[in-house]
Design an enzyme around this catalytic site. Structure first.
Site, short mmCIF file in Angstrom:
data_model
loop_
_atom_site.label_atom_id
_atom_site.label_comp_id
_atom_site.label_asym_id
_atom_site.label_seq_id
_atom_site.Cartn_x
_atom_site.Cartn_y
_atom_site.Cartn_z
N ALA A 54 26.70 59.30 29.81
CA ALA A 54 26.34 60.64 29.36
C ALA A 54 27.37 61.66 29.82
CB ALA A 54 24.96 61.02 29.91
N GLU A 73 34.05 61.87 39.41
CA GLU A 73 33.58 60.49 39.30
C GLU A 73 33.94 59.71 40.56
OE1 GLU A 73 31.74 58.32 37.35
OE2 GLU A 73 32.39 56.85 38.83
N ASN A 141 27.73 47.18 31.02
CA ASN A 141 26.60 46.69 30.26
C ASN A 141 26.99 45.67 29.19
OD1 ASN A 141 27.40 48.15 27.98
ND2 ASN A 141 25.88 49.75 28.26
N HIS A 553 17.64 48.74 32.55
CA HIS A 553 17.35 49.83 31.62
C HIS A 553 16.55 50.97 32.26
CE1 HIS A 553 17.94 47.20 27.73
NE2 HIS A 553 19.05 47.37 28.41
#
Ligand SMILES: Cc1cc2nc3c(=O)[nH]c(=O)nc-3n(C[C@H](O)[C@H](O)[C@H](O)COP(=O)(O)OP(=O)(O)OC[C@H]3O[C@@H](n4cnc5c(N)ncnc54)[C@H](O)[C@@H]3O)c2cc1C
Ligand SMILES: *[C@@H]1O[C@H](CO)[C@@H](O)[C@H](O)[C@H]1NC(C)=O
Ligand SMILES: *[C@@H]1O[C@H](CO)[C@@H](O)[C@H](O)[C@H]1NC(C)=O
Ligand SMILES: *[C@@H]1O[C@H](CO)[C@@H](O)[C@H](O)[C@H]1NC(C)=O
Ligand SMILES: *[C@@H]1O[C@H](CO)[C@@H](O)[C@H](O)[C@H]1NC(C)=O
Ligand SMILES: *[C@@H]1O[C@H](CO)[C@@H](O)[C@H](O)[C@H]1NC(C)=O
Ligand SMILES: *[C@@H]1O[C@H](CO)[C@@H](O)[C@H](O)[C@H]1NC(C)=O
Ligand SMILES: *[C@@H]1O[C@H](CO)[C@@H](O)[C@H](O)[C@H]1NC(C)=O
Ligand SMILES: *[C@@H]1O[C@H](CO)[C@@H](O)[C@H](O)[C@H]1NC(C)=O
Ligand SMILES: *[C@@H]1O[C@H](CO)[C@@H](O)[C@H](O)[C@H]1NC(C)=O
Ligand SMILES: *[C@@H]1O[C@H](CO)[C@@H](O)[C@H](O)[C@H]1NC(C)=O
Ligand SMILES: *[C@@H]1O[C@H](CO)[C@@H](O)[C@H](O)[C@H]1NC(C)=O
Length: 617
Positions: A54, A73, A141, A553
């Site tokens: 996001a 980050e 992922n 998730h």
């Protein structure tokens, strides 16, 4: 300075990659103008905390609209610190597949968070991977891309009372975020017969790349057939607002290069075309508030092996928190927003007492059953068969095809409500609970994978397949809290899988249903895990408690909701309640865990909130 800028433009226009320009041989170029200067206080319009899924998307949209944006980050570029494992789609099992346990926590691109002992899992502690790199969890992922449903957004709209979230208003944002490439049958076997919903995409969408990779395993059509026999209908894709049924899953893969589409999408687009300032290896330690409870900046620390600088970044407009499902609530807490009692215990002064921070975590318990099959799968690659691996590498590097060019699974990804027969076996309480969900919302999904649990002593012709299942409509909620006031200490996390007895009933049903699907397929020869001797409900439940794991998730630890709900953390535009100038935009801000796979919806959320911000709301 001028010549540097010219060179920068020239190089980047030609090679179309900034920040990290990567060739097949690894990293080759970095461009200084895309980066902030560690150790030096700076001021920008927006500070985005977390260059993940996001975070990069919202930072890019704001920067491309000519705002100055800093992205903080804690990780760096996966192209630098993870060899080719993140980029090559077929290596995803190293980070994403639980069966490959020995790899957990050994990558520099991931946090390896260990859960508290999980009562529903017989007291086991489970490693919960979360991305720690530009790209965040989209760099760890499975790349599966599947959107949520009409009913999801009816519920979301009702909960928030904001028409911003109707299907008609979110569908354009889903489309805006990505660019779709239909299956390329020059590279993919025609037998895969992929059906897709082309109308779910827009040719002007992007920069995220969505495709089928350049390979589908030969097992696919057999499982399509098995799904039909088990009563699960074929769907034209999983991206148009309906999910109940099966289809080949779309994936975040750039089919031209056959590489993962992650930080290479939004972050690099913004690096090329805006003044975005990237701060790698930089941990956000604390959000700073002024007397009026307005977020004015962030205390950060940039680390190398031998040096570390602590300094301040200021935001003239807003701070946007996108540190993910575990670290966003953690950072809120250490910054003074969260359950007052917890904050006081750690000597943190309370800015706003918000009891919902860290609560309400939705997750999906996940099981993997393993079957021996008589078609070729990824077992040999996973087991390290050198001859097979070398051939696949050659195919990948020469033609960008073969097993390494795809996610190694997802054909016949299915979503369903448990069939009637199964519902009849649930307790009244479970049935009543399941009735609270929208009609189009799946209770369970099934995912087929080329990789999985291979027995020791795998023969050179042995092939196994995983049929996994994730439960979507569980009633146990997880939580996170803090160990200390320092972000350098990991959070304490407890997903609480299978804590509720109703969730256990659903898990047993999912296992039984997987068997029904598997044995409706002509390629399945035998069941390896759990094995044909595990049949009674008691034995099945025991096996599940010992063997179930996770599909990563997790969501809703800073949930969006109505202000009257005491556990709400952000309003319908992701603004943190009780303070100014601070939003949470990531999986933690979702009001509940949507069906489908979360990544697609996380990108959509970032698109929607940037739209709201740019409209002055
Ligand atoms: C192994 C795995 C497999 C998955 N498979 C799928 C799949 O196939 N399909 C799907 O849809 N979803 C999948 N998911 C889930 C999906 O990837 C996530 O829901 C989504 O990426 C979450 O995005 P986010 O923006 O909330 O967080 P993230 O993408 O995790 O971003 C958070 C970022 O914040 C950074 N950060 C954290 N704390 C700080 C700090 N204090 N300072 C600075 N930076 C910080 C992190 O390093 C990270 O980069 C999977 C997840 C995992 C981990
Ligand atoms: C941003 O600025 C550039 C250069 O000044 C201009 O060409 C562009 O139209 C602006 N974009 C937006 C969205 O305002
Ligand atoms: C492909 O799938 C469609 C259903 O979407 C079916 O009608 C068609 O017969 C299939 N084609 C082949 C070659 O299997
Ligand atoms: C195939 O699926 C059907 C319908 O769900 C089920 O009744 C049947 O038992 C399954 N067949 C096998 C061999 O499991
Ligand atoms: C950086 O900002 C902090 C907080 O505003 C301030 O205390 C510090 O003196 C600043 N450092 C420099 C070098 O200006
Ligand atoms: C990935 O890197 C490894 C070395 O770490 C190498 O052996 C392998 O061939 C590479 N794979 C591809 C597809 O380039
Ligand atoms: C690449 O594709 C060409 C054309 O289809 C084929 O002839 C060649 O064998 C392929 N090479 C590899 C290594 O797969
Ligand atoms: C479950 O509900 C049905 C009615 O819907 C009722 O007849 C039955 O007694 C209930 N069972 C239990 C165990 O409460
Ligand atoms: C998290 O949930 C577990 C199980 O319900 C509970 O024991 C624990 O106290 C909770 N922790 C927090 C911080 O809410
Ligand atoms: C796999 O085995 C089944 C019998 O279980 C057989 O009918 C089928 O032809 C076999 N398929 C292949 C590809 O060998
Ligand atoms: C099933 O067989 C396996 C392997 O022989 C054994 O480890 C396991 O305990 C058995 N499970 C049950 C429920 O009998
Ligand atoms: C799964 O359960 C078996 C016992 O049935 C146990 O031996 C094995 O270690 C478990 N595997 C995992 C990953 O927990």
């Amino acid at each position: 300075m001028l010549s540097l800028l010219c060179a920068l433009t020239l190089v980047t226009r030609t090679l179309a990659i900034v920040g990290a320009q990567v060739g097949a041989d690894g990293i080759t170029n970095l461009f200084g103008n895309s980066f902030g200067l560690p150790g030096t206080n700076a001021t920008d319009d927006y500070i985005v905390i977390g260059g993940g899924t996001a975070g990069n998307a919202i930072a890019a949209r704001l920067a491309l609209a000519n705002h100055s944006v800093a992205v903080v980050e804690t990780g760096t570029f996966y192209e630098i610190v993870n060899s080719n494992r993140t980029q090559v789609p077929g290596y995803d099992f190293y980070s994403a597949l639980n069966s490959v346990g020995s790899n957990k926590g050994q990558s520099l691109t991931e946090f390896a968070l260990e859960t508290e002992p999980q009562v529903g899992y017989n007291g086991r502690k489970v490693v919960y991977v979360a991305g720690q790199t530009f790209g965040g969890s989209s760099a760890s992922n499975y790349m599966g891309y599947a959107r949520a449903t009409f009913g999801t957004f009816d519920k979301w709209t009702k909960l928030t009372g904001d028409d911003f979230w109707t299907w008609d208003n979110v569908f354009p944002a889903y489309k805006k975020s990505c660019h779709f490439t239909p299956p390329n049958y020059q590279k993919i076997d025609r037998k895969a017969n992929i059906s897709y919903d082309a109308g779910a995409f827009d040719s002007t969408g992007g920069p995220l790349e969505v495709s089928y990779g350049n390979y589908q395993g030969p097992y696919g059509p057999y499982f399509d057939e098995a799904m039909e026999r088990a009563g699960i209908p074929r769907r034209e894709g999983l991206n148009s607002g309906t999910l109940l049924g099966y289809a080949t899953i779309t994936a975040a893969i750039d089919p031209e290069t056959a590489t993962r589409s992650s930080e290479t999408s939004f972050l690099q687009l913004a690096s090329r075309n805006s003044n975005i300032k990237i701060y790698p290896q930089t941990l956000a330690k604390r959000i700073i508030f002024d007397e009026q409870k307005r977020a004015t900046g962030v205390e950060v620390r940039t680390n190398s092996v031998t040096n570390s600088f602590t300094y301040h970044l200021s935001a003239t407009k807003e701070v946007i928190l996108s540190a993910g499902v575990w670290h966003s609530p953690q950072l809120l807490m250490v910054s003074g927003i969260g359950p007052a009692e917890t904050l006081q215990k750690h000597g943190i002064s309370v800015v706003n007492d918000l009891p919902g921070v860290g609560q309400n975590e939705w997750d999906q318990p996940w099981m993997e059953l393993s079957f021996k099959v008589n078609v070729t799968t990824g077992s040999q690659l996973q087991a390290g068969n050198e001859e097979v691996s070398a051939k696949l590498v050659e195919q990948y590097l020469t033609n960008q095809t073969g097993l390494l060019a795809s996610i190694g699974g997802g054909q016949a990804l299915a979503f369903e409500k448990f069939p009637q027969l199964y519902h009849q076996q649930f307790s009244n309480k479970t049935r009543k609970f399941l009735d609270t969900f929208p009609d189009d919302l799946s209770e369970v999904n099934y995912l087929s994978l080329e990789y999985g649990d291979n027995p020791p002593g795998l023969g050179p012709d042995d092939n196994y397949i995983t049929l996994g299942s994730a439960l979507s409509t569980t009633s146990s909620r997880g939580n996170i809290t803090i160990k200390s006031a320092d972000m350098a200490d990991g959070p304490i996390i407890s997903p609480n899988w299978l804590l509720d007895q109703g969730d256990q009933e659903q898990a047993i049903a999912a296992l039984q249903r997987i068997r029904e699907i598997a044995f409706n397929s002509t390629i399945v020869q035998s069941e390896y895990r759990p094995g044909s001797n595990v049949t009674s409900r008691e034995d099945i439940l025991e096996w599940l408690k010992e063997n179930m794991s996770l599909i990563y998730h997790g969501a809703s630890t800073c949930k969006m909701g109505p202000k009257a709900d005491k556990s709400t953390v952000v309003d319908s535009r992701s603004r943190v309640l009780g303070v100014e100038g601070l939003r949470v935009v990531d999986a933690s801000a979702l009001p509940f865990l949507p069906p489908g796979f979360p990544m697609a919806t996380v990108y959509m959320l970032a698109e929607k909130i940037s739209e709201s911000i740019l409209e002055g709301n």
